[in-house]
Design a protein around this motif. Sequence first.
Motif, PDB file in Angstrom:
ATOM      1  N   ALA A  20      52.487 -48.946  36.612  1.00  0.00           N
ATOM      2  CA  ALA A  20      52.212 -49.363  37.989  1.00  0.00           C
ATOM      3  C   ALA A  20      53.067 -50.560  38.391  1.00  0.00           C
ATOM      4  O   ALA A  20      53.368 -50.760  39.570  1.00  0.00           O
ATOM      5  N   GLN A  21      53.494 -51.354  37.398  1.00  0.00           N
ATOM      6  CA  GLN A  21      54.236 -52.570  37.689  1.00  0.00           C
ATOM      7  C   GLN A  21      55.744 -52.408  37.588  1.00  0.00           C
ATOM      8  O   GLN A  21      56.497 -53.172  38.199  1.00  0.00           O
ATOM      9  N   THR A  22      56.207 -51.414  36.825  1.00  0.00           N
ATOM     10  CA  THR A  22      57.637 -51.279  36.549  1.00  0.00           C
ATOM     11  C   THR A  22      58.096 -49.854  36.808  1.00  0.00           C
ATOM     12  O   THR A  22      57.401 -48.898  36.456  1.00  0.00           O
ATOM     13  N   ALA A  23      59.278 -49.725  37.408  1.00  0.00           N
ATOM     14  CA  ALA A  23      59.830 -48.391  37.701  1.00  0.00           C
ATOM     15  C   ALA A  23      60.592 -47.873  36.484  1.00  0.00           C
ATOM     16  O   ALA A  23      61.814 -48.015  36.387  1.00  0.00           O
ATOM     17  N   TYR A  24      59.872 -47.281  35.546  1.00  0.00           N
ATOM     18  CA  TYR A  24      60.513 -46.745  34.344  1.00  0.00           C
ATOM     19  C   TYR A  24      61.253 -45.449  34.667  1.00  0.00           C
ATOM     20  O   TYR A  24      60.849 -44.690  35.539  1.00  0.00           O
ATOM     21  N   ASP A  25      62.328 -45.219  33.923  1.00  0.00           N
ATOM     22  CA  ASP A  25      63.064 -43.964  34.056  1.00  0.00           C
ATOM     23  C   ASP A  25      62.407 -42.866  33.224  1.00  0.00           C
ATOM     24  O   ASP A  25      62.299 -41.722  33.664  1.00  0.00           O
ATOM     25  N   VAL A  26      61.995 -43.231  32.004  1.00  0.00           N
ATOM     26  CA  VAL A  26      61.359 -42.267  31.091  1.00  0.00           C
ATOM     27  C   VAL A  26      60.199 -42.960  30.385  1.00  0.00           C
ATOM     28  O   VAL A  26      60.289 -44.140  30.029  1.00  0.00           O
ATOM     29  N   ILE A  27      59.108 -42.214  30.179  1.00  0.00           N
ATOM     30  CA  ILE A  27      57.979 -42.702  29.387  1.00  0.00           C
ATOM     31  C   ILE A  27      57.807 -41.785  28.182  1.00  0.00           C
ATOM     32  O   ILE A  27      57.662 -40.568  28.341  1.00  0.00           O
ATOM     33  N   VAL A  28      57.890 -42.364  26.986  1.00  0.00           N
ATOM     34  CA  VAL A  28      57.638 -41.630  25.749  1.00  0.00           C
ATOM     35  C   VAL A  28      56.168 -41.842  25.422  1.00  0.00           C
ATOM     36  O   VAL A  28      55.744 -42.947  25.079  1.00  0.00           O
ATOM     37  N   LEU A  29      55.372 -40.794  25.546  1.00  0.00           N
ATOM     38  CA  LEU A  29      53.917 -40.910  25.561  1.00  0.00           C
ATOM     39  C   LEU A  29      53.266 -40.155  24.408  1.00  0.00           C
ATOM     40  O   LEU A  29      53.352 -38.926  24.330  1.00  0.00           O
ATOM     41  N   ASP A  30      52.597 -40.893  23.530  1.00  0.00           N
ATOM     42  CA  ASP A  30      51.794 -40.250  22.490  1.00  0.00           C
ATOM     43  C   ASP A  30      50.559 -39.641  23.147  1.00  0.00           C
ATOM     44  O   ASP A  30      49.955 -40.237  24.037  1.00  0.00           O
ATOM     45  N   ARG A  31      50.189 -38.466  22.718  1.00  0.00           N
ATOM     46  CA  ARG A  31      49.066 -37.775  23.376  1.00  0.00           C
ATOM     47  C   ARG A  31      47.713 -38.329  22.957  1.00  0.00           C
ATOM     48  O   ARG A  31      46.810 -38.470  23.776  1.00  0.00           O
ATOM     49  N   ASP A  32      47.556 -38.653  21.683  1.00  0.00           N
ATOM     50  CA  ASP A  32      46.263 -39.103  21.170  1.00  0.00           C
ATOM     51  C   ASP A  32      46.188 -40.619  21.194  1.00  0.00           C
ATOM     52  O   ASP A  32      46.480 -41.287  20.198  1.00  0.00           O
ATOM     53  N   LEU A  33      45.792 -41.172  22.338  1.00  0.00           N
ATOM     54  CA  LEU A  33      45.748 -42.622  22.529  1.00  0.00           C
ATOM     55  C   LEU A  33      44.308 -43.117  22.619  1.00  0.00           C
ATOM     56  O   LEU A  33      43.437 -42.407  23.125  1.00  0.00           O
ATOM     57  N   PRO A  34      44.070 -44.355  22.175  1.00  0.00           N
ATOM     58  CA  PRO A  34      42.747 -44.946  22.357  1.00  0.00           C
ATOM     59  C   PRO A  34      42.580 -45.485  23.781  1.00  0.00           C
ATOM     60  O   PRO A  34      43.546 -45.595  24.531  1.00  0.00           O
TER      61      PRO A  34
END
Length: 214
Positions: A41-55
């Motif tokens: 929400a704060q930063t305009a990222y180009d790509v997000i590498v996202l782990d699926r199983d997050l707490p």
Amino acid sequence: MRVLVVEDHVTLAGRIAQGLRQAGLAVDVVYEGAAALDAAAQTAYDVIVLDRDLPVVHGDRVCRTIAGTGPRILMLTAAAGVEDRVDGLELGADDYLGKPFAFAELVARVRALSRRAPSAQPVLRCADLTVDRARHRASRGSRSLSLTRKEFGILEMLLAAEGALVSAEELLEHVWDANADPFSNIVSVTMTRLRRKLGDPPLIETVVGKGYRI
């Protein structure tokens, strides 16, 4: 290019971030889903590498919330079956990579995702200047340019803007990570070095108080 790594395994997150930085990318790291939503929400990222199983907030919810807002999403998970991949893509992810993975493939997929933006041509040119995003190479005429990661990132952004102004704040946001001091003169210092390497005739124009353009 600026990347957000969201991975709750601290050691793995550090290794991913280190490898992406060595590949020339600006990288921020968070370790759970709520922090990922705040960062996006704060930063305009180009790509997000996202782990699926997050707490805290599951990766599926993070993906659903962020998908379509700008950044491309590469989802990581230990569950790499066909149904899992389909589920991840239907949540809004742009790509899906199972663990364990070859790091060279991760870097290649992140770069490929960044090139999916409408203006993200793989090779950028202006006059006798050429920037090859895929190979992370730049040249002017027949001369190869030896650029640091930040110098390359600045040049890439200016060329992609196609003559439009790019502010120092925009350069700081996309080329540096969250550890950069927003009150420092790091952008102007790096710009000076870049101009010196590009040589004459000058290609980068400074518009005082507004930014830079090719």
